[in-house]
Design an enzyme around this catalytic site. Structure first.
Site, mmCIF file in Angstrom:
data_model
loop_
_atom_site.group_PDB
_atom_site.id
_atom_site.type_symbol
_atom_site.label_atom_id
_atom_site.label_comp_id
_atom_site.label_asym_id
_atom_site.label_seq_id
_atom_site.Cartn_x
_atom_site.Cartn_y
_atom_site.Cartn_z
ATOM 1 N N ASP A 465 19.216 32.503 51.409
ATOM 2 C CA ASP A 465 18.927 33.668 52.234
ATOM 3 C C ASP A 465 18.707 33.326 53.701
ATOM 4 O O ASP A 465 18.243 32.239 54.027
ATOM 5 C CB ASP A 465 17.632 34.318 51.730
ATOM 6 C CG ASP A 465 17.892 35.718 51.210
ATOM 7 O OD1 ASP A 465 19.064 36.138 51.267
ATOM 8 O OD2 ASP A 465 16.943 36.384 50.765
ATOM 9 N N GLU A 468 15.096 37.951 57.774
ATOM 10 C CA GLU A 468 15.204 39.282 58.371
ATOM 11 C C GLU A 468 13.811 39.798 58.737
ATOM 12 O O GLU A 468 12.799 39.222 58.334
ATOM 13 C CB GLU A 468 15.934 40.244 57.439
ATOM 14 C CG GLU A 468 15.478 40.204 56.010
ATOM 15 C CD GLU A 468 16.453 40.949 55.095
ATOM 16 O OE1 GLU A 468 16.052 42.013 54.606
ATOM 17 O OE2 GLU A 468 17.578 40.464 54.897
ATOM 18 N N ARG A 474 5.021 38.495 55.742
ATOM 19 C CA ARG A 474 4.284 37.645 54.798
ATOM 20 C C ARG A 474 4.867 36.239 54.681
ATOM 21 O O ARG A 474 4.265 35.380 54.062
ATOM 22 C CB ARG A 474 4.213 38.309 53.413
ATOM 23 C CG ARG A 474 5.552 38.447 52.774
ATOM 24 C CD ARG A 474 5.582 39.443 51.642
ATOM 25 N NE ARG A 474 6.940 39.510 51.116
ATOM 26 C CZ ARG A 474 7.964 40.085 51.730
ATOM 27 N NH1 ARG A 474 7.794 40.667 52.895
ATOM 28 N NH2 ARG A 474 9.163 40.078 51.202
ATOM 29 N N LYS A 487 16.483 30.407 55.746
ATOM 30 C CA LYS A 487 15.060 30.278 55.429
ATOM 31 C C LYS A 487 14.669 28.827 55.157
ATOM 32 O O LYS A 487 13.660 28.341 55.658
ATOM 33 C CB LYS A 487 14.715 31.133 54.201
ATOM 34 C CG LYS A 487 14.648 32.603 54.486
ATOM 35 C CD LYS A 487 14.202 33.398 53.253
ATOM 36 C CE LYS A 487 14.082 34.881 53.603
ATOM 37 N NZ LYS A 487 13.710 35.706 52.458
ATOM 38 N N VAL A 513 20.795 27.972 42.998
ATOM 39 C CA VAL A 513 20.922 27.330 41.692
ATOM 40 C C VAL A 513 21.688 28.277 40.767
ATOM 41 O O VAL A 513 21.531 29.482 40.845
ATOM 42 C CB VAL A 513 19.536 27.018 41.094
ATOM 43 C CG1 VAL A 513 18.839 25.948 41.906
ATOM 44 C CG2 VAL A 513 18.669 28.264 41.017
ATOM 45 N N ASP A 537 12.686 35.498 43.232
ATOM 46 C CA ASP A 537 12.366 36.925 43.215
ATOM 47 C C ASP A 537 13.183 37.671 42.160
ATOM 48 O O ASP A 537 13.286 38.874 42.217
ATOM 49 C CB ASP A 537 12.620 37.531 44.612
ATOM 50 C CG ASP A 537 14.082 37.402 45.010
ATOM 51 O OD1 ASP A 537 14.879 36.834 44.241
ATOM 52 O OD2 ASP A 537 14.440 37.880 46.109
ATOM 53 N N ASN A 538 13.795 36.952 41.221
ATOM 54 C CA ASN A 538 14.541 37.667 40.184
ATOM 55 C C ASN A 538 14.475 36.896 38.867
ATOM 56 O O ASN A 538 14.332 35.674 38.855
ATOM 57 C CB ASN A 538 15.999 37.890 40.607
ATOM 58 C CG ASN A 538 16.758 36.581 40.694
ATOM 59 O OD1 ASN A 538 17.322 36.113 39.708
ATOM 60 N ND2 ASN A 538 16.753 35.958 41.862
ATOM 61 N N CYS A 593 22.032 62.336 30.920
ATOM 62 C CA CYS A 593 22.142 63.803 31.026
ATOM 63 C C CYS A 593 21.034 64.363 31.929
ATOM 64 O O CYS A 593 21.240 65.354 32.631
ATOM 65 C CB CYS A 593 22.081 64.452 29.647
ATOM 66 S SG CYS A 593 20.632 63.981 28.708
#
Length: 1010
Positions: A465, A468, A474, A487, A513, A537-538, A593
């Site tokens: 990444d 941004e 943080r 980063k 990775v 983060d995933n 639906c």
């Protein structure tokens, strides 16, 4: 000095910068952040703990932060104070730190209160602040300042860390009003009846539990009949069952007819704090670890005894000095005869210790308490917190001689662990996967503890990444000047600057990775590291790393945060289960639906508009590009799709009939899209299912969760209507490379003049009512299709022509993406009389944004590093390790032993997920089959590798005879028809086997080395 400081603080900040604070706003909300922006914070003492609290509070965005610490910097301060450098030794601490703190957030001025070395702060200097935080001050000074703050309505926090111990004390005054004790979303749900009697029993729609608790408060909307309940004063709930609750006397209200939605109302909670003077005598403890239930009382006496020792001797107890420790124990016993002497002795031994991970835990926690004090959001800690991680001490305890200072930056860590263990830390080799929020904090801790600073140490860090704006809130190693850079590179450089011993010791990579990079992160790479730390983060990447760590038998440290919640997990080879061993329940999906025809909540409308975004601006241009660039696109793709006509119609529309040449034509197109979605489609639905329609049982069709819609008539003066046109026209123009426009007057004028074709609803249109009904389809006949095909230009006539599909990007406020989704969702909400959502809320739901705040990240990372000490020590019992769960809003800490790895059996052999069979030198399949028969009396019935089934007992004699004698690598290449990549040195193979009785047996996987 103090008076002009307070006048300088009265400048009010403008609106909240949503680009910077985006992720944190989803944790705290605008109201809390506005209150924070009016608060001036004073932090006294800026060694490691003070600067950690200051860093988190500055990032969060208060009005101002002022620091006070005139004492000169000493070399051991560098053990945990990441904003000091070696050249700062001798300067006043606050002078050295103020500039680096000020860089963190352009909206928060950071000031230095000055002062004289050797002089503690006085009461007259703390006036004009809303929150005062003391770090490592003497007990006498804490009591003196707290007596004044308690009387004068100033919020007071005192905190300190001593080696592996930490403590914090809160006093937010005698009557503190907390506006939102949990931070959870208010519950709401549909109701089907309200009894008219003294109890007032409310029954909810049968499929959803209400989730309320006794004592909660609710109000109502959309109730028909008993309309007095709509927007009523909040009523107190008593729960009667999972689908029912009582709201008290309803006997004097009108009769209930139908419908209605209950919504929980958050009621403020008044909390009474005692002063420190009173609390020392009758303390109220916040438990940080339920396995150490008696620890707070011991540490309550221990920290007081330590302060008493310091005021008597004018110094702290010496590292691991038995004589000093005995004095501290006797002082503690005077306060409380039942103290645990072992614990007090360790506290005295470690009193000069200062460990970055403990500072991160206490500093993250206290910073959140500061934010609670000034925003009244979340429940404050009441009132004393004591924390320790004695389990992090090495199995072989250091001697007194081993803990003596060396005049090095690690002295405050050596005081706890000794020099021998410090060497182990410095030669450790770690792989950090991810360099975002947790990654930045992790690298900061690692640089402070001197991880990998020795001759054999190395840190690998990877992140694909770039930085941004929303990261800066943080990910504290990044600054505005770093926007757009990688980063991993910026983070590595920033921490090597914090600790120059790491120069050249951190290797940063951009390769993510995954299966595609196993040539980069292969056997040689893993052989040269001691462990892996995830900062991801995933879930997908976490599962992949977990699988690699199981394969290469490496310990893995796993953590994650969600708003104020955080968790940590330790995965140790042969000892614990792995990350993949347990999984979260799947997320609830909205039935299609509901999204398509019967939305009843704004989330359904946002989900619908997110899909519309793809169907208008992403998929059609992609289809056009494929048609123009792939030979035989129509034959190969449309033959099996079942939607040939729609897809060809789309190509004709985007390439011929509706292809715009000017931006004006894009506005006309957008106006027609509005008509189709918010008028025609709704009229068609009401034609097929009129408002008075009934079900087969005679019940009204439009009731309960099914809300009857109304068509919208376009009004150029309605901002919501116009917003849709502006965003849609600009995105359509982007598809064709036309220049956009944002002046509303142009849109108004053109949209108003569009002649909209007359719409007549069709009969016989089937509406998908249940999840299991077939989806709505329009019939097509072959004649139509061939006519359409004739209109399509040949790809050869448009060589090089391409459209630009939109790539969804939620964080760019100028690209119209979130604007379109917000406008489209809100118009649909208007169709169905659902309350609309603002852009900020829509952005979170459509962009699937995870709320995040620096405080949680800091604390969770500290907990991970306390486990890293244990991994470096090589601890080998499950009970030595801890998985943690925290929620800073409540606040809550919970620790548990990791779950031991499950044991399986074949024959008499026990095995776990960490075991495998290994075969060297690329054997033949036959050799493997015979080895199992001979060694374990097991018959192989099937062999597979990846997605290829290589052999099974039922593939037939001829194939079997061909495959059994092949070398394993040859077999894989033959069956998969693909060469094995040159970097591959082993294959992971699964087998199905049965024992002599023919029963299936589970066995570990096989590794075939080539």
């Amino acid at each position: 000095m103090a008076s002009n400081l307070s006048t300088a603080m009265d400048i009010d900040e403008a609106a909240i910068d949503e680009g910077l604070y985006s992720r944190q706003l989803y944790v705290l909300g605008h109201e809390a952040m506005k209150r924070m922006a009016a608060s001036n914070i004073l932090i006294i003492g800026v060694k490691g703990l003070g600067v950690e609290i200051a860093k988190n509070v500055v990032l969060a965005g208060v009005k101002s932060v002022t620091i006070y610490d005139p004492e000169p910097v000493q070399i051991q301060d560098l053990s945990s104070q990441f904003f000091l450098r070696a050249e700062d030794v001798g300067k006043p601490r606050a002078d050295a730190a103020v500039a680096r703190l000020a860089e963190l957030n352009a909206y928060v001025p950071v000031r230095n209160l000055g002062g004289q070395p050797g002089k503690e702060i006085t009461v007259d200097l703390i006036k004009g602040f809303q929150v005062v935080v003391l770090c490592g001050a003497s007990l006498k000074k804490q009591i003196e300042l707290n007596d004044w703050t308690h009387e004068n309505g100033v919020h007071f926090i005192a905190a300190e860390t001593r080696g592996l111990f930490g403590s914090a004390f809160n006093d937010f005054g005698p009557k503190f009003a907390c506006v939102d004790p949990t931070g959870e979303q208010p519950l709401s749900g549909m109701i089907v009846s309200v009894e008219k009697d003294s109890e007032g029993l409310v029954t909810c729609l049968d499929e959803t539990r209400h989730g309320l608790e006794d004592g909660d408060f609710v109000t109502f909307t959309e109730v028909q009949g008993m309309t007095e309940l709509n927007a009523c004063e909040p009523r107190k709930v008593s729960v009667k069952g999972p689908y029912t609750f009582a709201i008290g006397d309803t006997s004097n209200l009108s009769d209930y007819k139908t419908g209605g939605i209950f919504t929980q109302v958050k009621m403020p909670k008044i909390i009474e704090f005692k002063s420190l003077r009173e609390s020392l005598q009758s303390p109220e403890f916040f438990i940080t670890d339920f396995a150490k239930f008696d620890r707070p009382a011991t540490l309550h006496a221990g920290f007081q005894a330590l302060s008493e020792f310091q005021s008597q001797q004018q110094r702290l107890p010496r590292p691991r000095n038995a004589e000093d420790a005995a004095v501290v124990v006797s002082l503690a016993k005077k306060l409380d005869a039942d103290v645990d002497e072992k614990v007090i002795t360790e506290l005295a031994y470690q009193a000069t210790g200062d460990l970055s991970p403990v500072v991160a835990v206490i500093g993250g926690f206290v910073a959140q308490e500061v934010l609670k004090a000034c925003s009244a959001k979340f429940h404050p800690m009441v009132q004393h917190l004591y924390f320790d991680s004695l389990e992090s001490l090495p199995n072989t305890l250091p001697t007194e001689a081993d803990c003596q200072p060396l005049n090095s930056r690690y002295d405050a860590q050596i005081a706890v662990f000794g020099r021998t263990f410090q060497e182990k830390i410095s030669n450790h080799r770690q792989f950090l996967v991810g360099s975002g929020a947790i990654g930045c904090e992790m690298l900061k801790n690692w640089s402070m503890i001197g991880l990998a600073s020795g001759p054999n140490g190395i840190i690998h860090v990877t992140d694909l990444d770039t930085i941004e704006k929303s990261n800066l809130n943080r990910q504290f190693l990044f600054r505005a000047k770093d926007l757009g850079k990688f980063k991993a590179e910026v983070a590595a450089a920033a921490v090597a600057d914090m600790n120059p011993d790491l120069q050249g010791k951190i290797l940063s990579k951009q390769e993510p990775v995954g299966p595609d990079t196993e040539n980069v992160y292969g056997p040689d790479f893993f052989a040269a590291i001691d462990g892996v730390t995830n900062a991801l983060d995933n879930v997908k990447a976490r599962l992949y790393m977990d699988q690699r760590c199981v394969f290469y038998l490496k310990p893995l440290l796993e953590s994650g945060t969600l708003g104020t919640k955080g968790n940590t997990q330790v995965i140790i080879p042969h000892l614990t289960e792995s990350y993949s061993s347990s999984q979260d329940p799947p997320e609830k999906e909205t039935p299609s639906c509901t999204v398509k025809n019967f939305p009843n909540a704004i989330q359904h409308c946002i989900e619908w508009s997110r899909t519309e975004f793809d169907n208008l601006f992403v998929k059609p241009p992609q289809a056009v590009n494929s048609y123009l660039s792939e030979p035989n696109y129509l034959e190969t793709n449309l033959k099996y799709s079942g939607q040939q006509k729609e897809q060809v119609e789309q190509l004709v529309s985007f390439l011929v009939t509706d292809k715009p040449l000017t931006f004006e034509e894009c506005i006309v197109w957008a106006r027609l899209q509005f008509e189709e979605r918010y008028n025609n489609a709704i009229r068609q639905l009401l034609y097929s299912l009129p408002k008075d329609a009934v079900t087969s049982t005679g019940q009204p069709f439009w009731s309960g969760p099914k809300r009857a819609p109304d068509p919208l008539s376009f009004d150029p003066n309605d901002s919501a209507h116009l917003q849709f046109i502006i965003a849609a026209a600009n995105l359509h123009a982007y598809n064709y490379g036309l220049r956009g426009e944002t002046d509303p007057t142009i849109f108004k004028k053109i949209a108003d003049e569009v002649i909209v074709p007359e719409f007549t609803p069709k009969s016989g249109v089937k509406v998908q009512i249940n999840e299991n009904d077939p989806a709505q389809e329009a019939g097509s006949d072959a004649g139509d299709l061939s006519n359409l095909m004739k209109q399509l230009p040949a790809p050869s006539s448009l060589v090089g022509y391409r459209l630009n599909p939109v790539e969804f990007e939620k964080d760019d406020d100028t690209n119209h993406h979130i604007d379109f989704i917000t406008a489209a969702a809100n118009l649909r909400a208007m169709n169905y009389s659902i309350p609309v959502a603002d852009r900020h809320t829509t952005k979170q739901i459509a962009g699937k944004i995870i709320p995040a705040i620096a405080t949680t990240t800091s604390l969770v990372t500290g907990l991970v590093c306390l486990e890293l000490y244990k991994i470096i020590d090589g601890k080998n019992k499950v009970e030595d390790y801890k998985n943690g769960f925290v929620n800073l809003a409540l606040p809550f800490f919970g620790f548990s032993e990791p779950i031991a790895t499950a044991k399986h059996k074949y024959g008499e052999t026990e095995w776990t997920l960490w075991d495998r069979f290994e075969f060297k030198n690329d054997p033949t399949l036959k050799e493997i089959v015979e080895w199992f028969r001979k060694e374990h009396k097991l018959d192989i019935s099937m062999v597979s590798q990846g997605v290829s089934m290589l052999w099974s007992s039922f593939i037939g004699k001829k194939k079997s005879e061909e495959r059994l004698p092949l070398k394993f690598s040859k077999l894989v290449e033959t069956v998969s028809k693909k060469p094995i990549p040159p970097h591959t040195r082993h294959l992971i193979v699964e087998v199905m086997v049965s024992d002599e009785e023919g029963e299936d047996v589970e066995v570990p996987f096989i590794v075939v080395h080539l």
